[in-house]
Design a protein around this motif. Structure first.
Motif, PDB file in Angstrom:
ATOM      1  N   THR A   1       0.802  -1.221   0.000  1.00  9.57           N
ATOM      2  CA  THR A   1       0.000   0.000   0.000  1.00  9.57           C
ATOM      3  C   THR A   1       0.837   1.275   0.000  1.00  9.57           C
ATOM      4  N   THR A   2       2.085   1.213   0.362  1.00  8.75           N
ATOM      5  CA  THR A   2       2.886   2.436   0.418  1.00  8.75           C
ATOM      6  C   THR A   2       4.036   2.419  -0.594  1.00  8.75           C
ATOM      7  N   LYS A   3       3.839   1.744  -1.709  1.00  8.64           N
ATOM      8  CA  LYS A   3       4.903   1.661  -2.695  1.00  8.64           C
ATOM      9  C   LYS A   3       5.039   2.989  -3.433  1.00  8.64           C
TER      10      LYS A   3
ATOM     11  N   LYS B   1       6.396   9.782  -7.354  1.00 10.25           N
ATOM     12  CA  LYS B   1       7.553  10.567  -6.919  1.00 10.25           C
ATOM     13  C   LYS B   1       7.608  11.898  -7.668  1.00 10.25           C
ATOM     14  N   ASN B   2       7.464  11.851  -8.992  1.00  9.18           N
ATOM     15  CA  ASN B   2       7.490  13.076  -9.813  1.00  9.18           C
ATOM     16  C   ASN B   2       6.344  14.011  -9.473  1.00  9.18           C
TER      17      ASN B   2
ATOM     18  N   SER C   1       1.909  12.096   6.209  1.00  6.97           N
ATOM     19  CA  SER C   1       3.004  11.596   7.053  1.00  6.97           C
ATOM     20  C   SER C   1       3.909  10.643   6.283  1.00  6.97           C
ATOM     21  N   VAL C   2       3.358   9.882   5.350  1.00  5.00           N
ATOM     22  CA  VAL C   2       4.181   9.001   4.516  1.00  5.00           C
ATOM     23  C   VAL C   2       5.073   9.843   3.598  1.00  5.00           C
TER      24      VAL C   2
ATOM     25  N   LEU D   1      13.968   9.400  -0.088  1.00  5.73           N
ATOM     26  CA  LEU D   1      13.363   8.721  -1.229  1.00  5.73           C
ATOM     27  C   LEU D   1      12.751   9.700  -2.219  1.00  5.73           C
ATOM     28  N   ILE D   2      12.333  10.851  -1.717  1.00  6.40           N
ATOM     29  CA  ILE D   2      11.852  11.918  -2.581  1.00  6.40           C
ATOM     30  C   ILE D   2      12.599  13.193  -2.227  1.00  6.40           C
TER      31      ILE D   2
END
Length: 156
Positions: A94-96, A102-103, A131-132, A141-142
């Motif tokens: 669910t959080t992939k 990302k873009n 929050s993610v 990651l971003i």
């Protein structure tokens, strides 16, 4: 009475911990607190794990006899591990973070000056919480600039 568990952090039980928990709970009939001290987990973690791995089904007759928590819970390490694995898989799926998401997030925050909260409410392609987004930024990651709000400095 002092709290001797002040240095125990919340961590996940491993399969070997669950096997030992099953023996200590079912065979040795130790209390949750004693097991927590032996395994170096909090009592709350042990209580949650016992509920997760409980294989005892309640009948109407058993609901009245709750004199001992050991009579209400028979712990199975296999069931506890199976549920933990399933929960981990659900969280992973669910959080992939996809390249597209990302873009979208990076553009919305860096160029449109949206907050993560605004991103999740205004952009339907973003299927995670604010929050993610902040966690992904913290982990690198971003690539976004998170602004701190209500951080006024006192002038002396």
């Amino acid at each position: 009475m002092t709290n001797t568990n002040h240095n125990i952090s919340r961590k996940h039980l491993k399969e070997k911990d669950r096997i030992l928990l099953e023996k200590l709970w079912n065979d040795d009939v130790l209390s949750q607190s004693k097991i927590a001290r032996l395994l170096l987990f909090s009592q709350g973690t042990i209580a949650r794990e016992l509920q997760r791995g409980n294989i005892l089904e309640f009948s109407d007759n058993m609901k009245t006899d709750v004199s001992s928590v050991h009579k209400r819970i028979i712990y199975s390490a296999i069931k506890g591990q199976s549920i933990a694995n399933a929960n981990k898989q659900i969280a992973r799926v669910t959080t992939k973070l996809t390249p597209k998401m990302k873009n979208i997030i990076e553009y919305a925050v860096n160029h449109r000056s949206l907050t993560p909260e605004q991103v999740v409410t205004q952009i339907k392609e973003v299927s995670v919480s604010a929050s993610v987004i902040r966690l992904w930024a913290k982990k690198g990651l971003i690539n976004i600039k998170i602004k701190k709000y209500n951080n006024s400095k006192k002038v002396k």
